[in-house]
Scaffold this motif. Sequence first.
Motif, PDB file in Angstrom:
ATOM      1  N   CYS A 192      -2.678   9.287 -20.044  1.00 48.44           N
ATOM      2  CA  CYS A 192      -1.797   8.722 -20.803  1.00 48.44           C
ATOM      3  C   CYS A 192      -1.889   8.151 -22.153  1.00 48.44           C
ATOM      4  O   CYS A 192      -1.488   8.054 -23.286  1.00 48.44           O
ATOM      5  N   SER A 193      -4.290   7.161 -22.346  1.00 48.20           N
ATOM      6  CA  SER A 193      -3.782   7.231 -22.827  1.00 48.20           C
ATOM      7  C   SER A 193      -5.776   7.393 -23.717  1.00 48.20           C
ATOM      8  O   SER A 193      -5.790   6.675 -22.715  1.00 48.20           O
ATOM      9  N   CYS A 195       3.374  10.963 -20.064  1.00 49.60           N
ATOM     10  CA  CYS A 195       3.113  10.016 -18.519  1.00 49.60           C
ATOM     11  C   CYS A 195       4.829   9.388 -18.685  1.00 49.60           C
ATOM     12  O   CYS A 195       4.631   8.240 -17.136  1.00 49.60           O
ATOM     13  N   VAL A 196       5.687   9.780 -19.021  1.00 51.41           N
ATOM     14  CA  VAL A 196       7.149   9.085 -19.492  1.00 51.41           C
ATOM     15  C   VAL A 196       8.129  10.003 -18.487  1.00 51.41           C
ATOM     16  O   VAL A 196       8.066   9.545 -17.322  1.00 51.41           O
ATOM     17  N   VAL A 225       0.835  -1.773  -0.114  1.00 50.70           N
ATOM     18  CA  VAL A 225       0.105   0.287  -0.061  1.00 50.70           C
ATOM     19  C   VAL A 225       0.916   1.289   0.009  1.00 50.70           C
ATOM     20  O   VAL A 225       0.634   2.272  -1.066  1.00 50.70           O
ATOM     21  N   ALA A 226       2.064   1.225   0.966  1.00 52.81           N
ATOM     22  CA  ALA A 226       2.380   2.321   1.104  1.00 52.81           C
ATOM     23  C   ALA A 226       3.375   2.883  -0.272  1.00 52.81           C
ATOM     24  O   ALA A 226       3.721   3.693  -0.838  1.00 52.81           O
ATOM     25  N   SER A 227       3.900   0.858  -1.343  1.00 57.92           N
ATOM     26  CA  SER A 227       4.635   1.301  -2.203  1.00 57.92           C
ATOM     27  C   SER A 227       3.864   2.305  -3.194  1.00 57.92           C
ATOM     28  O   SER A 227       4.373   2.918  -4.411  1.00 57.92           O
ATOM     29  N   ARG A 228       2.642   1.415  -3.583  1.00 53.89           N
ATOM     30  CA  ARG A 228       1.325   2.501  -4.472  1.00 53.89           C
ATOM     31  C   ARG A 228       1.478   3.896  -4.591  1.00 53.89           C
ATOM     32  O   ARG A 228       0.714   3.952  -4.750  1.00 53.89           O
ATOM     33  N   PRO A 263       0.027   2.503 -12.775  1.00 60.86           N
ATOM     34  CA  PRO A 263      -0.828   2.446 -13.561  1.00 60.86           C
ATOM     35  C   PRO A 263      -2.249   1.383 -14.154  1.00 60.86           C
ATOM     36  O   PRO A 263      -2.658   0.816 -13.306  1.00 60.86           O
ATOM     37  N   ILE A 264      -3.440   2.733 -14.081  1.00 53.36           N
ATOM     38  CA  ILE A 264      -4.519   1.889 -14.492  1.00 53.36           C
ATOM     39  C   ILE A 264      -5.733   2.747 -15.460  1.00 53.36           C
ATOM     40  O   ILE A 264      -5.619   3.079 -15.842  1.00 53.36           O
TER      41      ILE A 264
END
Length: 315
Positions: free
Chosen positions: A263-264, A205-206, A99-102, A223-224
């Motif tokens: 991003c797209s 987005c990069v 969770v922290a990493s995300r 990314p979602i």
Amino acid sequence: MDLSRPLMTVAAALGLMVMTAAAPVRAQEGSVAVVVNGVPITSFDIPQRQRLLQLREGRPFTAAQALDDLINDRVKFAEARRFRVEANEAQVNAAYAQVASRSGIDVRAFDQVLRSQGIEPRVYRGKIRADLSWSNIVGARFGRTIFVTDTQLANAISRRSTGNAQLMEYNLRQVILLVPQTAAPAVVARRMGEANALRGRFSNCVADIDQVRTMSDAAVRDPIRRTSTDLSPAFRTILDQTAIGKLTPPSRTPQGIEMVAVCSKQPASSDDTATRNQVREEITTAEMRRISNDYLARIRRTAVIEYKNGHRPLN
């Protein structure tokens, strides 16, 4: 912030939970409000859960709703313990670190973010343990009973594509400038200005995402991928008005100032394998949720729940 809601929830996947349910309640943690199968919920637990739910869901919760959620978790964990499938400490620690990493920060920084919202980290860890334990038992008992047929899949995809509106697919990244919920208006205004400045120069987005990671108190979510039918009409309109490679307008949330990088975006094909897999997962998740809710309602009816100090069930 879950993008299936208008600009808000993942979770970001809480009350002093069943991780310490078997331990005696300490005096500084308040008086007993409810006892569930012999395990107490205290006046400390309820506001902690209330703040946690508000942070996670992005909307107000009453103390009664927080208490009801705590009771559910006590019941869930007791059932998982009965079948000896409760999550262990290593699993909880791994999930908490994820969770922290995300959120784009390490565990120690995430602890600080929670405390800035008035939430003890052990409260969040306890909720994670309850969630993981419940997932273990529901998956073990019912996971193999769910099967999505080709007809169900085709019908679901067809319903997505009805009407004149074209089914669109979006690839998104959430960008958050962290601001404590109790921050002074001047701090919020300063961070909002930083968000608008970032939005003005953001175009990729990069490379620009990498630059955001170097900013102070900033986080970037994983990314979602979403289709247009997964999103609210209001949020879909915002995405359609945002150019590819740009950020949506900043929005104040319990976590801070949030924006979404587009991003797209492109028309989605009903024959696309990724779309079919996503729809299959959504059907499976919905069915698992139904089974989970029915199971919880059944075992809660047999639980021994004693209300203390004037507390009453949620109507």
